[in-house]
Design an enzyme around this catalytic site. Structure first.
Site, short mmCIF file in Angstrom:
data_model
loop_
_atom_site.label_atom_id
_atom_site.label_comp_id
_atom_site.label_asym_id
_atom_site.label_seq_id
_atom_site.Cartn_x
_atom_site.Cartn_y
_atom_site.Cartn_z
CG HIS A 1 6.77 11.62 -2.37
ND1 HIS A 1 7.70 11.54 -3.39
CD2 HIS A 1 6.01 10.50 -2.46
CE1 HIS A 1 7.52 10.42 -4.06
NE2 HIS A 1 6.50 9.77 -3.53
CG HIS B 1 20.30 -25.34 -0.69
ND1 HIS B 1 18.95 -25.38 -0.45
CD2 HIS B 1 20.90 -25.04 0.50
CE1 HIS B 1 18.73 -25.13 0.84
NE2 HIS B 1 19.89 -24.92 1.43
CD GLU C 1 20.27 -15.03 4.63
OE1 GLU C 1 19.16 -14.56 4.94
OE2 GLU C 1 20.63 -16.19 4.95
CG HIS D 1 2.69 9.21 -0.03
ND1 HIS D 1 3.71 8.80 0.79
CD2 HIS D 1 2.98 8.72 -1.27
CE1 HIS D 1 4.57 8.08 0.08
NE2 HIS D 1 4.15 8.01 -1.16
C1 LIG Z 1 10.73 -1.23 -1.09
C2 LIG Z 1 9.75 -0.20 -1.55
N1 LIG Z 1 8.50 -0.55 -1.84
C3 LIG Z 1 7.61 0.36 -2.29
C4 LIG Z 1 7.99 1.65 -2.46
C5 LIG Z 1 6.99 2.66 -3.03
N2 LIG Z 1 6.57 3.57 -1.97
C6 LIG Z 1 7.15 4.76 -1.82
S1 LIG Z 1 6.54 5.60 -0.51
C7 LIG Z 1 5.45 4.37 -0.16
C8 LIG Z 1 4.51 4.50 1.00
C9 LIG Z 1 5.29 4.78 2.21
O1 LIG Z 1 4.48 5.02 3.29
P1 LIG Z 1 5.13 5.69 4.56
O2 LIG Z 1 6.45 5.13 4.81
O3 LIG Z 1 4.13 5.63 5.65
O4 LIG Z 1 5.39 7.16 4.07
P2 LIG Z 1 4.49 8.45 4.25
O5 LIG Z 1 3.47 8.44 3.17
O6 LIG Z 1 3.87 8.39 5.59
O7 LIG Z 1 5.48 9.52 4.10
C10 LIG Z 1 5.59 3.32 -1.04
C11 LIG Z 1 4.78 2.08 -1.00
C12 LIG Z 1 9.31 1.99 -2.14
N3 LIG Z 1 9.78 3.21 -2.30
N4 LIG Z 1 10.16 1.07 -1.67
#
Ligand SMILES: Cc1ncc(C[n+]2csc(CCOP(=O)(O)OP(=O)(O)O)c2C)c(N)n1
Ligand SMILES: [Mg+2]
Length: 694
Positions: free
Chosen positions: A38, A499, A438, A286
């Protein structure tokens, strides 16, 4: 600037910019080389991370585990190259799991060249147990910020217990960086709400407001007013309109440090992929390498030698050394001096801090643990647990925790004189009230544990699903967290299938490194805690009954200390040569004992194995395992009020499993036991069938 080098920087601003661009280009090159990763967010957030690290944070790269260091959490863990770059450029040193310095950098340039490759100290996402200088494992979005709330609670508690006039031994701050993903995840909302309620003014989140996620612009799914939301929680909300404006960033961080009574939220407007002419502000920036040509163009924009790779210009290491290095060393040395006189003035408190930092237990930690007399009516697992928790919390000053609003049901309330309740105006309290949150409770327990507090959380076992991702992270990070889950099975009777846990034990047993324990009676509960408390690098989950369980007569049956082996022979046939074995956990152990007596009376040589923990049993020697479950005794029955999933490994292909294959039902417990076959007759019949007897 030429391909062969960079001209000698003259001004402070120029050298700052050089450092920032080094972070950017190291990140770009690493992703390009790995052909995955990234790049965009490191390119955008390099000025922020540079400012926090080199201008603001009190962190000594020479001693990354110094107890009073400021904490930095990269909640948008996909931007890990930010962290690998600064850990490398600051020459942060490596330490091992025993907290010893290894005399080598945590992340080398070679690691960065081998970003995302096997054994590199620059893996895909920040990993706590793998790379020194990483304060918590991140990657599952939302987890980092939620964990930072636990760190902030810990700092407040530590400061209150250990600081004395003139001796601020704990006054560190916690910085967390997050993105749109973290803001969308529910766990962050839970944690943010609690952070403001608790007035955690030691906590600062910086939100990378770049309007981009993987699928495109945030307008497709995320149009709320984040600033208003955080104002609603009660945070101090600031905005920096340009992620390249380091002066503004530094100023906002200064405002944070001066703000009292509430946490600070800084909205930072940024451009993902900053400087890449065709990729800036696009979702492609990204999570994809920029491509050779775009890399060249971005470097040209930064005034960088276009063909240089993994290039650290002269003066960059030195500038980090003169910044965070000198500041960190200075504050740490001052602290070390302060702590030396603190040790003289308050030797007992200093000794506590030492022990806590090494995850040791104080002498006498297990004194006065209860011993429960035999009692056919018995007491509930949760009741026994409540008594144990109250003893442990008095013996171990830094042991604390609470429930997600189920304290009276989980029996986790610390009721002894002086236990107190942790609130903004009572940071000495050892009862934590997570509220009905939780998901974030799990992350907060992780944050407390990362801060070396021995922490527990609690809820009904059915809701363990809500915090499963955080338990997984505890295991991945090798943290000795404790989760107390009560209402372990059908005992919740009338509440019905919503539950009644079914698949939860299997699901937790599947997590590598996690110790799951389901004790059979009150004394097994005590022994389970005795085992758990001595863990230093493993999380544990306790699964406890709501209803009373008979307290077994240990003069008749084997001692409960067998819990430490995960499974043990509780009752045997005379001479110890069984023809069949009944294996059970929790409430089904006394059921198995009843069946055992009936079988013995009919001349069937049965054995009962109490198996509170698969995980512990699997770690025993083959010899011990075979002594409990002799391989030649293949007539085996497992009984557990839970999914049958996985029990084949102990009963073998010719064994029998009495468990759940459906959800439960709403009815009194006795009727449920009848409906689902948890009765001695059923076990006796199954045993006879296995042995081919009438
Ligand atoms: C719980 C979770 N869901 C999905 C992902 C997959 N994922 C990694 S980065 C991302 C997008 C994140 O967007 P943002 O936080 O705006 O990051 P940016 O591209 O701006 O750095 C996703 C969906 C993850 N790492 N964790
Ligand atoms: Mg984004």
């Amino acid at each position: 600037m030429s391909v062969t080098g960079v001209t000698e920087p003259i001004t402070e601003t120029e050298i700052d910019q050089l450092c920032i661009n080094t972070i950017r280009t190291l990140s770009i090159d690493a992703v390009q080389q790995a052909k995955s990763g990234h790049p965009g967010t490191p390119m955008a957030l390099a000025p922020l991370v540079y400012t926090i690290w080199n201008r603001v944070m009190h962190f000594d790269p020479q001693d990354p585990i110094w107890p009073n260091r400021d904490r930095f959490v990269l909640s948008n863990g996909h931007a890990s190259m930010l962290l690998w770059s600064v850990l490398h450029l600051t020459q942060t040193q490596a330490v091992n799991a025993e907290y010893e310095s290894l005399g080598q950098p945590s992340v080398t340039l070679d690691d960065i060249r081998r970003f995302r490759q096997l054994d590199s100290r620059a893996p895909g996402h920040p990993e706590y147990h793998w790379v020194s200088g990483v304060e918590t494992t991140t990657g599952p979005l939302g987890q980092g910020v939620a964990t930072s709330v636990g760190m902030a609670i810990a700092q407040k508690w530590l400061a209150n217990r250990y600081n004395r006039p003139g001796f601020d031994v704990f006054d560190y701050k916690i910085y967390a960086v997050c993105g749109d993903g973290c803001m969308m995840e529910g766990i962050a909302s839970e944690a943010a709400s609690l952070a403001a309620h608790l007035g955690l003014d030691n906590l600062c989140w910086v939100y990378d407001n770049n309007h981009i996620t993987i699928e495109g612009n945030t307008r497709i799914a995320f149009t709320e007013d984040v600033a208003t939301r955080f104002l609603g929680y009660g945070w101090n909300v600031l905005r920096v309109g340009d992620a390249n404006d380091t002066a503004r960033i530094e100023h906002s961080l200064e405002v944070f440090r001066k703000t009292t009574g509430r946490p600070t939220f800084i909205i930072l407007d940024s451009h993902i992929g900053y400087g890449a002419p065709h990729k800036q502000d696009t979702p492609e920036a990204h999570g994809e390498p920029l491509g050779d040509e775009e890399v060249r163009l971005a470097k040209r924009n930064y005034g960088w030698p276009e063909d240089a790779k993994f290039f650290v210009p002269e003066g960059v290491y030195e500038h980090f050394s003169a910044g965070i290095g000198a500041r960190g060393a200075g504050t740490r040395h001052e602290w070390t001096k302060l702590f030396a006189s603190y040790r003289t003035a308050f030797p007992e408190l200093a000794a506590e801090i030492d022990q806590m930092q090494r995850r040791e237990l104080p002498g006498g930690w297990d004194r006065n643990l209860p011993v429960f007399p035999p009692d056919s009516k018995g007491i509930a697992g949760r009741e026994a647990s409540g008594k144990v928790l109250n003893v442990l919390a008095q013996n171990i000053p830094w042991f604390m925790g609470g429930s997600a609003d189920l304290g009276p049901s989980n029996k986790t309330l610390l009721t002894y004189e002086g236990a107190g309740h942790f609130q903004a105006d009572s940071p000495e309290g050892k009862n934590l009230h997570y509220g009905i949150r939780e998901h974030s409770m799990g992350a907060i327990v992780n944050g407390l544990s990362l801060s070396k507090i021995r922490a527990f959380g609690a809820t009904f076992f059915i809701f363990s699903d809500y915090l499963r991702p955080t338990i997984r992270l505890s295991a991945l990070m090798e943290l000795p967290t404790i989760l107390v889950f009560t209402h372990d099975a059908m005992g919740d009777g009338e509440d019905g299938p919503t539950h009644q846990p079914v698949e939860h034990l299997s699901s937790l047993r599947a997590i590598p490194g996690l110790v799951t324990l389901r004790p059979a009676d009150a004394n097994e509960v005590v022994e389970a805690y005795r085992y758990i408390m001595q863990l230093r690098h493993k999380p544990a989950v306790l699964v406890l009954s709501r209803q009373p369980l008979p307290t077994l007569d240990r003069s008749r049956y084997a001692p409960a200390s067998g819990v430490a082996h995960g499974a043990y022979v509780l009752a045997d046939t005379l001479g110890g040569n069984p023809e069949m074995i009944l294996i059970a956990s929790g409430s089904e152990v006394s059921l198995a004992l009843n069946a055992h007596e009936a079988l013995l009376a009919e001349g069937i040589r049965s054995r009962v194995v109490s198996m509170p923990s698969w995980d512990i049993f699997d770690d025993q020697t083959r010899e011990y395992q075979d002594s409990v479950l002799p391989p030649n005794v293949t007539a085996r029955i497992a009984v557990e009020q839970a999914s049958t999933f996985g029990w084949e490994r102990y009963v073998g292909s010719s064994g029998h499993i009495i468990g759940m294959k459906t959800f439960g039902a709403s009815a009194p417990l006795k009727e449920l036991q009848r409906k689902f076959g948890f009765q001695p007759d059923r076990l006796v019949a199954a045993a006879k069938e296995l042995l081919g007897r009438e």
